[in-house]
Scaffold this motif. Structure first.
Motif, PDB file in Angstrom:
ATOM      1  N   UNK A  35       0.580   8.348   6.617  1.00 25.35           N
ATOM      2  CA  UNK A  35       0.568   9.091   5.361  1.00 25.35           C
ATOM      3  C   UNK A  35       0.098  10.513   5.623  1.00 25.35           C
ATOM      4  N   UNK A  36      -0.164  11.213   4.585  1.00 22.92           N
ATOM      5  CA  UNK A  36      -0.585  12.598   4.760  1.00 22.92           C
ATOM      6  C   UNK A  36      -1.899  12.700   5.511  1.00 22.92           C
ATOM      7  N   UNK A  37      -2.740  11.731   5.284  1.00 18.80           N
ATOM      8  CA  UNK A  37      -4.027  11.762   5.978  1.00 18.80           C
ATOM      9  C   UNK A  37      -3.843  11.504   7.466  1.00 18.80           C
ATOM     10  N   UNK A  38      -2.882  10.667   7.796  1.00 19.19           N
ATOM     11  CA  UNK A  38      -2.580  10.375   9.205  1.00 19.19           C
ATOM     12  C   UNK A  38      -1.093  10.602   9.457  1.00 19.19           C
ATOM     13  N   UNK A  39      -0.697  11.822   9.562  1.00 17.86           N
ATOM     14  CA  UNK A  39       0.741  12.102   9.659  1.00 17.86           C
ATOM     15  C   UNK A  39       1.376  11.673  10.976  1.00 17.86           C
ATOM     16  N   UNK A 145       7.244  10.137   4.946  1.00 18.29           N
ATOM     17  CA  UNK A 145       7.281   9.097   5.976  1.00 18.29           C
ATOM     18  C   UNK A 145       8.658   8.491   6.039  1.00 18.29           C
ATOM     19  N   UNK A 146       8.946   8.001   7.193  1.00 15.23           N
ATOM     20  CA  UNK A 146      10.272   7.440   7.391  1.00 15.23           C
ATOM     21  C   UNK A 146      10.531   6.336   6.381  1.00 15.23           C
TER      22      UNK A 146
ATOM     23  N   UNK B  52      -6.352  -2.281   7.008  1.00 15.05           N
ATOM     24  CA  UNK B  52      -7.428  -2.698   6.119  1.00 15.05           C
ATOM     25  C   UNK B  52      -7.870  -1.537   5.230  1.00 15.05           C
ATOM     26  N   UNK B  53      -7.867  -0.375   5.810  1.00 15.89           N
ATOM     27  CA  UNK B  53      -8.217   0.788   5.005  1.00 15.89           C
ATOM     28  C   UNK B  53      -7.169   1.000   3.920  1.00 15.89           C
ATOM     29  N   UNK B  54      -5.932   0.765   4.302  1.00 12.71           N
ATOM     30  CA  UNK B  54      -4.858   0.905   3.324  1.00 12.71           C
ATOM     31  C   UNK B  54      -5.024  -0.098   2.187  1.00 12.71           C
TER      32      UNK B  54
END
Lengths: 150, 680
Positions: A35-39, A145-146, B52-54
């Motif tokens: 996601x944006x936090x983990x691109x 994201x894909x 899990x965070x998700x």
């Protein structure tokens, strides 16, 4: 289809990974975690995988140099390797791992050697393809994201 | 409160009260669930953490089991659930599972790329709440919270039923001198149990909602010490202060003991209360008490009886029950609950992580009359309750709960014995039919059942069946089961089957057999159904114990350990080659069982095995006595059941009964049968 040509190419590349059976549904799971936090989450995970699994590959190689084969140990290593590979969705690698384990269980040393050889090939191929894919992804810039294969 | 519980001050009281109070679960829940994930594979660990965070959980990751354990120990209430890999270099995942179960009472989920049946089974038997196959998908993790809720729910139920720890603790009446009669909770016992439960439930909820006490984990040993102390003092005279002194456990407070005692008494009362309701044998037989939940109830009773008499560690009871009941089914639930109750007393460790089948704790409790301190009355009551239990179980004919196989199937533990049970069941069925009408049939049936029952059915029934059938039929592993059923059927009153106690014994045995078989899984009675109980009591699943038990029983079957217990006739016993009487037989069987247990490869914890053995011994002894009492229902058996059953006492009791029922027995050819056909 992506309007951006680079993204379009990325999508094609991605699709071929699936179509050629290099990755499976689990890969999508990883993508969805991005996601944006983990691109670059997927890339990070795959990098971690290759780093960690290299160690296991080395262990197996060393074990295969000792004769006679310690099948129990080989199987244990491969179990580890299989777990890792399946968690990133490496489909072909995982299949080859399963085969290797079968040979271990039946004590087939020759089979193990052949299977391992094939496994390393698949492992290397996947690494290359994913490397190229991630590189393009970075170039294409942060995008959504894909999406799941249509 | 919701938020706080979500945040993880998830003390039982607050969380349960939250849920209980009309399910007003926080909107945030399960967000914030504190998960500890352990995996030596860094790739998997990273992915799991992200997943899990998700899911909005609060994640702590470890790559070593030792690290995980120390984290858990440092902060006992800091986590809600643990996710662990099976194959780890420093410690086996199952070992970690056991530790967590014993020490922390947390739900544990196992993971592995290995999806082999054996491994999954191992997870189940060791008490894992669930088993995930790698690669783990996020969907599987989204519902992780259910295991936490389930466990809390079970704990809550335990509390309710037993009068809530906190509330008990805080009861001013729970003074040393006041003893049971003074405590408000205990006073309530005099009234309708159900009503009391409800009242207490409400009170508890309100009171405990804000109360967060560090929970004392009543391990098996601790509970045994407790029970020993209570027995030593005498159930009537056992006051928390004295119990505490006798136990001499550093760090244990009088309050801890008091609340535990309260629960224990409640448990005992329920047992006796249930039996009182079942004075009419026929009624019992025909009526299927819904509360009993068939097998479970029976098992529970049996187990409890056993537990009561033989000081069967709750652990064992739970195991047995769990095993026999196959927790999955409601039926089995009953015995389990009984066991659970026992377990509650013995240890609060969530042994049974199975989580499923929280089976009717209530029913079990009610059914079980078999509490220690009520020896004389217990017997008949036990029988009654046992009968009920048997009935509810799903009587084959009488009360033999046929659900054995079902339960067993459901219960992974039972699975081991499932086959046996099925065999037994069919046998049992036949037996049941015949037993009612023909004693001889029973005897034959009983015999095999007994031998087998003991072995396998130890789970819940064990207590009773053992006594009933001495004949060493080692065929039916459900020997133990048999006794269980038997007990239920024979509740103190002569069964309509026949005036002869022997007959009734037989019939019940037969019935039990089936029940036993099926229940054996859960009820094994003698065998510590640790796992099952855990689930109910939220004890740590000690699958190994159960496994051991099952195996032990099988092996013990052949040793006819149970046979020795048969009260059928002394001569029969003699013929069976039991040295000097049943007691010996009992002991032997117990010894055999114990040995079997130890020899089974999986006896990881000798402690538990030892406990089981002890209990087995106790059970055997108890069973013997019980059977006897059952048989001579008309002849109000002398009070043979002292709080503490000594072998000598049992022996004499048995002998007495033997004599009294000898004639009746002969009528049914039972003696002859047993004597001649008892395969030793």
């Amino acid at each position: 289809m992506e309007r951006n040509p680079m993204r379009r190419q990325l999508a094609i590349m991605r699709q071929s990974l699936f179509d050629q059976g290099h990755v499976d549904e689990q890969f999508v799971q990883l993508e969805e975690l991005q996601d944006d936090a983990n691109p670059n989450f997927v890339e990070e995970v795959v990098t971690l995988y290759y780093r960690d699994s290299a160690r296991i590959i080395l262990n197996i190689e060393q074990a295969l140099e000792r004769k006679p084969f310690d099948f129990r140990k080989l199987d244990a290593y491969m179990h580890q390797f299989k777990g890792s590979s399946s968690s990133i969705g490496a489909k072909k690698v995982k299949a080859e791992s399963t085969l290797f384990r079968e040979y271990c269980k039946s004590g087939n040393g020759e089979g193990c050697m052949r299977s391992f050889h094939q496994l390393k090939k698949e492992y290397a191929t996947l690494r290359k393809k994913l490397g190229a894919y991630f590189q393009l992804a970075r170039q294409a810039g942060p995008v959504e994201t894909a999406s799941r294969p249509k | 409160m919701n938020v706080s519980s979500v945040k993880g001050s998830m003390s039982i009281s607050s969380s349960t009260s939250t849920w209980k109070a009309g399910d007003t679960i926080s909107d945030q829940f399960p967000a914030g669930l504190r998960v500890l994930v352990v995996d030596d594979d860094p790739t998997c660990l990273m992915i799991l953490e992200k997943m899990l965070i998700a899911c909005l959980y609060k994640v702590t990751k470890c790559n070593r089991a030792e690290t995980a354990l120390s984290k858990l120990r440092e902060n006992k209430n800091g986590y809600d659930i643990v996710l662990s890999d099976v194959h780890m270099p420093d410690m086996d995942g199952f070992k970690l599972l056991e530790h967590i179960g014993l020490e922390m009472d947390l739900p544990v989920i196992m993971m592995s790329a290995d999806d082999g049946k054996q491994v999954v089974m191992k997870g189940v038997t060791h008490g894992a709440c669930d088993y995930l196959i790698k690669p783990v998908r996020i969907e599987a993790l989204k519902n992780l919270w259910q295991h936490v809720v389930r466990k809390r729910k079970n704990e809550w139920k335990e509390f309710e039923q037993s009068g809530s720890v906190e509330e008990g603790d805080r009861q001013p009446k729970q003074s040393d001198d006041a003893d049971y009669s003074s405590s408000a909770n205990e006073g309530n016992w005099k009234g309708s149990k159900r009503r009391k439960d409800e009242e207490e439930e409400t009170d508890e909820r309100d009171d405990t909602s804000t109360l967060k006490k560090p929970r004392v984990v009543w391990s098996v040993e601790l509970h045994q010490q407790f029970v020993a102390a209570v027995n030593q003092l005498g159930i009537d005279k056992a006051v928390p202060k004295k119990i505490l002194e006798l136990m001499n456990v550093p760090g244990l407070t009088r309050e801890n003991v008091a609340s535990h005692l309260q629960k224990y008494r409640l448990y005992l009362r329920r047992l006796s209360g249930v039996s009182q309701h079942q004075s009419n044998l026929s009624t019992i037989i025909s009526a299927q008490d819904p509360t009993f939940g068939s097998l479970s109830s029976l098992s529970g009773l049996d187990l409890q009886t056993l537990a009561a008499t033989g000081q069967l560690p709750a652990q064992s009871l739970a195991r047995l029950q769990a095993a026999g009941l196959g927790r999955a089914t409601a039926k089995s639930a009953v015995p389990i609950t009984l066991v659970d109750q026992r377990n509650i007393f013995s240890f609060e460790n969530p042994k049974l992580r199975f989580g499923e089948g929280q089976q009717q704790h209530m029913t079990n409790k009610q059914q079980v009359n078999l509490l220690h301190g009520i020896p004389t009355t217990m017997e008949p009551k036990q029988l009654v309750s046992l009968r009920h239990a048997a009935q509810s179980v799903g009587n084959m004919n009488m009360q033999v709960p046929p659900h054995g196989p079902q339960s067993s199937q459901n219960n992974p533990l039972l699975m081991q014995m499932g086959q046996q049970q099925q065999q037994q069941q069919s046998r049992g069925q036949i037996l049941v039919d015949s037993t009612i009408n023909h004693a001889p049939r029973l005897s034959s049936m009983g015999q095999p059942i007994l031998s087998n029952g003991m072995a396998t059915n130890v789970s819940s029934r064990s207590g009773i069946p053992e006594n009933i059938r001495a004949p060493g039929y080692s065929q039916t592993p459900s020997m133990l089961n048999f006794p269980m059923n038997h007990a239920s059927e024979l509740p103190g009153n002569c069964f309509p089957l026949g005036s002869t106690p022997g007959v009734s014994n037989l019939t019940s045995k037969g019935a039990f057999q089936e029940d036993v078989n099926s229940e054996i899984k859960g009820s094994g009675g003698f065998m510590p159904s640790y796992d099952v109980f855990n689930d109910l009591n939220q004890h740590k699943p000690q699958s190994w114990e159960l496994q051991n038990v099952g195996i032990a029983f099988d092996s013990s079957q052949h040793s006819n350990s149970l046979q020795g217990n048969l009260d059928l006739t002394q001569s029969a016993l003699g013929q069976q080659g039991f040295s000097s009487g049943q007691m010996n037989g009992h002991n032997r069987s117990a010894a055999v069982a114990s040995k079997a247990m130890f020899s089974t490869g999986d006896v990881k914890e000798l402690r538990s095995a030892q406990n089981v053995n002890q209990h087995l011994n106790n059970l055997l002894v108890d069973n013997t006595i019980r059977v006897k009492s059952e048989r001579v229902c008309d002849t109000s058996p002398a009070n043979i059941f002292p709080d503490h059953f000594g072998q000598d006492d049992l022996m004499s009791a048995l002998l007495k009964q033997q004599e009294s029922v000898a004639s009746s027995e002969n009528e049914f050819d039972f003696d002859g049968y047993s004597m001649n056909n008892i395969p030793v």
